[in-house]
Motif scaffolding. Sequence first.
Motif, PDB file in Angstrom:
ATOM      1  N   PRO A 134     -15.902  -5.947   8.191  1.00 26.16           N
ATOM      2  CA  PRO A 134     -15.791  -6.532   9.525  1.00 26.16           C
ATOM      3  C   PRO A 134     -15.994  -5.472  10.617  1.00 26.16           C
ATOM      4  O   PRO A 134     -16.019  -4.270  10.303  1.00 26.16           O
ATOM      5  N   ILE A 135     -16.098  -5.899  11.839  1.00 22.69           N
ATOM      6  CA  ILE A 135     -16.189  -4.944  12.955  1.00 22.69           C
ATOM      7  C   ILE A 135     -14.833  -4.239  13.083  1.00 22.69           C
ATOM      8  O   ILE A 135     -14.772  -3.042  13.285  1.00 22.69           O
ATOM      9  N   VAL A 136     -13.763  -5.030  12.985  1.00 22.86           N
ATOM     10  CA  VAL A 136     -12.425  -4.442  13.054  1.00 22.86           C
ATOM     11  C   VAL A 136     -11.560  -4.937  11.888  1.00 22.86           C
ATOM     12  O   VAL A 136     -11.533  -6.140  11.590  1.00 22.86           O
ATOM     13  N   TYR A 137     -10.876  -4.007  11.244  1.00 19.80           N
ATOM     14  CA  TYR A 137      -9.943  -4.346  10.162  1.00 19.80           C
ATOM     15  C   TYR A 137      -8.558  -3.879  10.587  1.00 19.80           C
ATOM     16  O   TYR A 137      -8.344  -2.691  10.838  1.00 19.80           O
ATOM     17  N   ILE A 138      -7.636  -4.825  10.745  1.00 19.79           N
ATOM     18  CA  ILE A 138      -6.279  -4.464  11.153  1.00 19.79           C
ATOM     19  C   ILE A 138      -5.375  -4.567   9.930  1.00 19.79           C
ATOM     20  O   ILE A 138      -5.157  -5.653   9.387  1.00 19.79           O
ATOM     21  N   ALA A 139      -4.886  -3.409   9.462  1.00 24.50           N
ATOM     22  CA  ALA A 139      -4.074  -3.359   8.247  1.00 24.50           C
ATOM     23  C   ALA A 139      -2.599  -3.294   8.618  1.00 24.50           C
ATOM     24  O   ALA A 139      -2.164  -2.345   9.259  1.00 24.50           O
ATOM     25  N   CYS A 140      -1.850  -4.307   8.225  1.00 23.38           N
ATOM     26  CA  CYS A 140      -0.442  -4.378   8.601  1.00 23.38           C
ATOM     27  C   CYS A 140       0.445  -4.179   7.378  1.00 23.38           C
ATOM     28  O   CYS A 140       0.434  -4.999   6.458  1.00 23.38           O
ATOM     29  N   GLY A 141       1.184  -3.110   7.363  1.00 22.30           N
ATOM     30  CA  GLY A 141       2.078  -2.853   6.240  1.00 22.30           C
ATOM     31  C   GLY A 141       1.325  -2.662   4.939  1.00 22.30           C
ATOM     32  O   GLY A 141       1.811  -3.025   3.871  1.00 22.30           O
ATOM     33  N   ILE A 142       0.110  -2.099   5.041  1.00 16.87           N
ATOM     34  CA  ILE A 142      -0.706  -1.827   3.853  1.00 16.87           C
ATOM     35  C   ILE A 142      -0.755  -0.314   3.670  1.00 16.87           C
ATOM     36  O   ILE A 142      -1.080   0.411   4.606  1.00 16.87           O
ATOM     37  N   SER A 143      -0.422   0.155   2.470  1.00 16.91           N
ATOM     38  CA  SER A 143      -0.366   1.595   2.267  1.00 16.91           C
ATOM     39  C   SER A 143      -1.754   2.204   2.149  1.00 16.91           C
ATOM     40  O   SER A 143      -1.977   3.341   2.525  1.00 16.91           O
ATOM     41  N   GLY A 144      -2.709   1.420   1.629  1.00 21.77           N
ATOM     42  CA  GLY A 144      -4.077   1.922   1.526  1.00 21.77           C
ATOM     43  C   GLY A 144      -4.365   2.625   0.222  1.00 21.77           C
ATOM     44  O   GLY A 144      -4.800   3.771   0.202  1.00 21.77           O
ATOM     45  N   SER A 145      -4.140   1.928  -0.893  1.00 19.53           N
ATOM     46  CA  SER A 145      -4.455   2.488  -2.210  1.00 19.53           C
ATOM     47  C   SER A 145      -5.969   2.651  -2.338  1.00 19.53           C
ATOM     48  O   SER A 145      -6.732   2.048  -1.586  1.00 19.53           O
ATOM     49  N   VAL A 146      -6.371   3.472  -3.309  1.00 14.83           N
ATOM     50  CA  VAL A 146      -7.799   3.664  -3.580  1.00 14.83           C
ATOM     51  C   VAL A 146      -8.483   2.308  -3.795  1.00 14.83           C
ATOM     52  O   VAL A 146      -9.560   2.039  -3.300  1.00 14.83           O
ATOM     53  N   GLN A 147      -7.774   1.439  -4.541  1.00 19.78           N
ATOM     54  CA  GLN A 147      -8.360   0.134  -4.862  1.00 19.78           C
ATOM     55  C   GLN A 147      -8.503  -0.743  -3.621  1.00 19.78           C
ATOM     56  O   GLN A 147      -9.443  -1.518  -3.502  1.00 19.78           O
ATOM     57  N   HIS A 148      -7.573  -0.628  -2.679  1.00 18.28           N
ATOM     58  CA  HIS A 148      -7.692  -1.417  -1.452  1.00 18.28           C
ATOM     59  C   HIS A 148      -8.855  -0.884  -0.609  1.00 18.28           C
ATOM     60  O   HIS A 148      -9.659  -1.662  -0.096  1.00 18.28           O
ATOM     61  N   PHE A 149      -8.947   0.435  -0.547  1.00 17.00           N
ATOM     62  CA  PHE A 149     -10.043   1.045   0.213  1.00 17.00           C
ATOM     63  C   PHE A 149     -11.404   0.613  -0.290  1.00 17.00           C
ATOM     64  O   PHE A 149     -12.338   0.449   0.478  1.00 17.00           O
ATOM     65  N   ALA A 150     -11.502   0.447  -1.610  1.00 19.59           N
ATOM     66  CA  ALA A 150     -12.779   0.067  -2.210  1.00 19.59           C
ATOM     67  C   ALA A 150     -13.296  -1.216  -1.575  1.00 19.59           C
ATOM     68  O   ALA A 150     -14.495  -1.448  -1.513  1.00 19.59           O
TER      69      ALA A 150
END
Lengths: 318, 255
Positions: free
Chosen positions: A260-276
């Motif tokens: 997306p143009i903007v991704y708003i991550a709320c309470g997401i730690s950002g694991s490698v798998q999520h980043f993928a």
Amino acid sequence: MMKNVGVIIELDNGRVKESNWGMITLARQKNTKLFAFVINAAPGKLKPALELFGITNIVDICFAKDWENNPAKNPAVWAKVLINVIKEYHIDAVFGLSTAMGKDLMPRMAALIEAPLIMDCFSVDLENNLAKTSQYSGKTIATIKLTGDVLLFGVRPNCVEPVEAQVSSEILKFEGTHIHSKGLKVIKAGDTDKSSKINLAEADVIVAGGRGMKNAENFTLLFLCAQKLKAALGASRVAVDSGWVPYSMQVGQTGEKVSPIVYIACGISGSVQHFAGMKTSGMVIAVNMDENAAIMSTCDYYAVADALKIIPELTKLL
Amino acid sequence: MQIYICVKHVPDSAAHITILDKNRIEENVNFLLNPYDEHAITESIKIKDKYPGSEVIAVCLGKQDAEKTLRSAMAMGADRSILIASDALHDSIATARILKAAIEQDGNPGLIFTGKESIDSEGMQTQFRIGALFDFPVATNVVRLDIEADAVIVDTQMSGGIANTYEMTLPCVIGAGRGLNTPGYPTFPDVVKSKKKPVKKIALTDLLVETAHSSTNIIALEPLTQTRTPEEITGNAKEIALKIVNILKEEAKVI
């Protein structure tokens, strides 16, 4: 040499989906003649918009009404008809969107004629037959050389900025008669035309929640915010595995891959798998209580705060 | 019925990937069974329970080390497996031809499973190519499967939680999606038992697969580098929300 390039137009309620324009822009390269493949629609209505983006030939593919088994929604039938279209107009390369529909259609086409196909690509060079896509959970970018008579490209939605190039076009009628699909029948086609829900893969803005949302009820806060932003709602695997939201909302390695143009991550730690699944987003805004969360060092803006407090404030301001 | 599951030996998604010679990865990382393939195995075992006498066979094209992945598949319940050993990287066009030849040489498939994609090359197409070579119907990203005497009914996951329902004749090819089932972890006795199950090793050259006229070749591989420089938004909840709105308006221009 001039190349005939086909683009499979994806429709939503009879209208051309926004993400088609970027795909057409990517397909429009030096020495190309663009054919739009329009299936079961009124091409006259779409003509002005398609011309605005450089389409010179609109192939109006229609199905005879008396076909059995709902062929109009059968991806196996579509694939066969599109292969006939490719042969009829001597098409050298075909572009389609790497959406749920594209993922069920383009590999079928590639398999029928054993043509090379790169799904989810974000860059294509038709002069050298190269495509770029991500591999290894989004950790690498591969440049892939395609060899074959017809080359297929499944394009990641939103990866190219649409650019206009006005031309005029002609409509070519193509009757997809007498094509059946052996073995696959459509019992029920989910009504993808109902656009009440904003599609995750094609959304301009995504509001996503993770472990920090704490429970299913709190996702309502995100939903209200997403509604105001005309954004799609996403989630991390933790939120899905905890049963707070359905799997269809999962962004990541084993979920939807989004840009997306903007991704708003709320309470997401950002694991490698999520980043993928979201690293190709335009802008990433992270709200997390933990300043050491991985996402805080790999985003554009971050706030060390409780998303459950920020989101309602944000919704009020929209 | 013989149920074949095409499995892939892939680097762990959490592994750190190092690129060598700008076109391949350092393979000294943990490799495991492709996560989507676990759903394929779990579903096959469910089908075997419903139709006793069925045989579940895992098939893998990969390096010798891929035997580890086949052992995992057998610990999850596959009866035996086939390893087509090859150190080379094969594209989906060649892979489908090789898997088809190996399955055809081995038996008579009633069902063929794959994962909906592999997490390394993320190609999403081998299942369709196998289907086309056998002339079997194919469905991918399958999240529900009901099997009857001579047909299967499947739900395939589309976007936004929408599913399509297809009926396919048998034999057919199923690309397993994550919603299909919940794979169970093998118990210690399962693992012990899997060590005794047979792995048939085939040399690629013995399959006499003709080379396709088309191909996809990776000519360059580069790391995806993060270029973001994070900037902190500070203040109380109201102030942070206001700053986010400004960023969305002025910089991202989405509202």
